[in-house]
Design an enzyme around this catalytic site. Structure first.
Site, PDB file in Angstrom:
ATOM      1  N   TYR A 197    -158.580  24.364 -14.398  1.00  0.00           N
ATOM      2  CA  TYR A 197    -158.250  25.421 -15.355  1.00  0.00           C
ATOM      3  C   TYR A 197    -156.923  25.103 -16.045  1.00  0.00           C
ATOM      4  O   TYR A 197    -156.810  25.163 -17.264  1.00  0.00           O
ATOM      5  CB  TYR A 197    -158.173  26.764 -14.633  1.00  0.00           C
ATOM      6  CG  TYR A 197    -157.836  27.912 -15.533  1.00  0.00           C
ATOM      7  CD1 TYR A 197    -158.819  28.512 -16.310  1.00  0.00           C
ATOM      8  CD2 TYR A 197    -156.540  28.394 -15.621  1.00  0.00           C
ATOM      9  CE1 TYR A 197    -158.512  29.569 -17.147  1.00  0.00           C
ATOM     10  CE2 TYR A 197    -156.223  29.441 -16.457  1.00  0.00           C
ATOM     11  CZ  TYR A 197    -157.216  30.031 -17.210  1.00  0.00           C
ATOM     12  OH  TYR A 197    -156.908  31.069 -18.045  1.00  0.00           O
ATOM     13  N   LYS A 242    -156.102  24.327 -20.094  1.00  0.00           N
ATOM     14  CA  LYS A 242    -155.159  25.144 -20.855  1.00  0.00           C
ATOM     15  C   LYS A 242    -154.013  24.304 -21.402  1.00  0.00           C
ATOM     16  O   LYS A 242    -153.513  24.563 -22.494  1.00  0.00           O
ATOM     17  CB  LYS A 242    -154.630  26.304 -20.013  1.00  0.00           C
ATOM     18  CG  LYS A 242    -155.714  27.278 -19.585  1.00  0.00           C
ATOM     19  CD  LYS A 242    -156.573  27.717 -20.766  1.00  0.00           C
ATOM     20  CE  LYS A 242    -157.742  28.552 -20.327  1.00  0.00           C
ATOM     21  NZ  LYS A 242    -158.667  28.872 -21.399  1.00  0.00           N
ATOM     22  N   THR A 256    -159.481  41.349 -15.057  1.00  0.00           N
ATOM     23  CA  THR A 256    -160.860  41.086 -15.478  1.00  0.00           C
ATOM     24  C   THR A 256    -161.687  40.589 -14.293  1.00  0.00           C
ATOM     25  O   THR A 256    -161.147  40.279 -13.231  1.00  0.00           O
ATOM     26  CB  THR A 256    -160.902  40.002 -16.568  1.00  0.00           C
ATOM     27  OG1 THR A 256    -160.393  38.784 -16.011  1.00  0.00           O
ATOM     28  CG2 THR A 256    -160.088  40.402 -17.790  1.00  0.00           C
TER      29      THR A 256
END
Length: 113
Positions: free
Chosen positions: A24, A28, A59
């Site tokens: 991840y 990014k 979320t």
């Protein structure tokens, strides 16, 4: 999005790097480099390029991140959440609407130039 604006969202932990999130973070970092390069390429045309880096959002994706932290570290949910929110100066998860508001402003005429 208004004319003359480029916007890409990048979560803050991806911009800084984080344990248990190497893929991840790598993706990014790539987006940050892209936005910085675009900003330099289009600045003379009065186009702005921005990245929004809010840290962890409240979320389902963050819920899955918490599950991963718990599985890999043996921490309970409260301890895993505390580890994520400790990285935010406000000590909390960010509401998605907060990011939406920032993105809408960046895409507006008010943010031009």
């Amino acid at each position: 999005m208004g004319p003359g604006a480029v916007d890409r969202g990048v979560l803050g932990r991806g911009a800084a790097g984080a344990a248990y999130a190497s893929a991840y973070a790598a993706s990014k970092h790539g987006v940050m480099g892209l936005v910085r390069s675009i900003a330099l390429e289009v600045a003379a045309k009065q186009i702005t390029a921005n990245a929004i880096c809010p840290s962890y959002l409240d979320t389902e994706m963050t819920g899955r991140t918490l599950d991963g932290i718990m599985a890999k570290t043996g921490r309970d949910r409260d301890a895993a959440l505390a580890a994520l929110t400790a990285r935010n100066p406000q000590g909390r998860l960010i509401a998605p609407a907060e990011v939406t508001g920032a993105a809408l402003w960046l895409a507006s005429d008010a943010a031009a130039g």
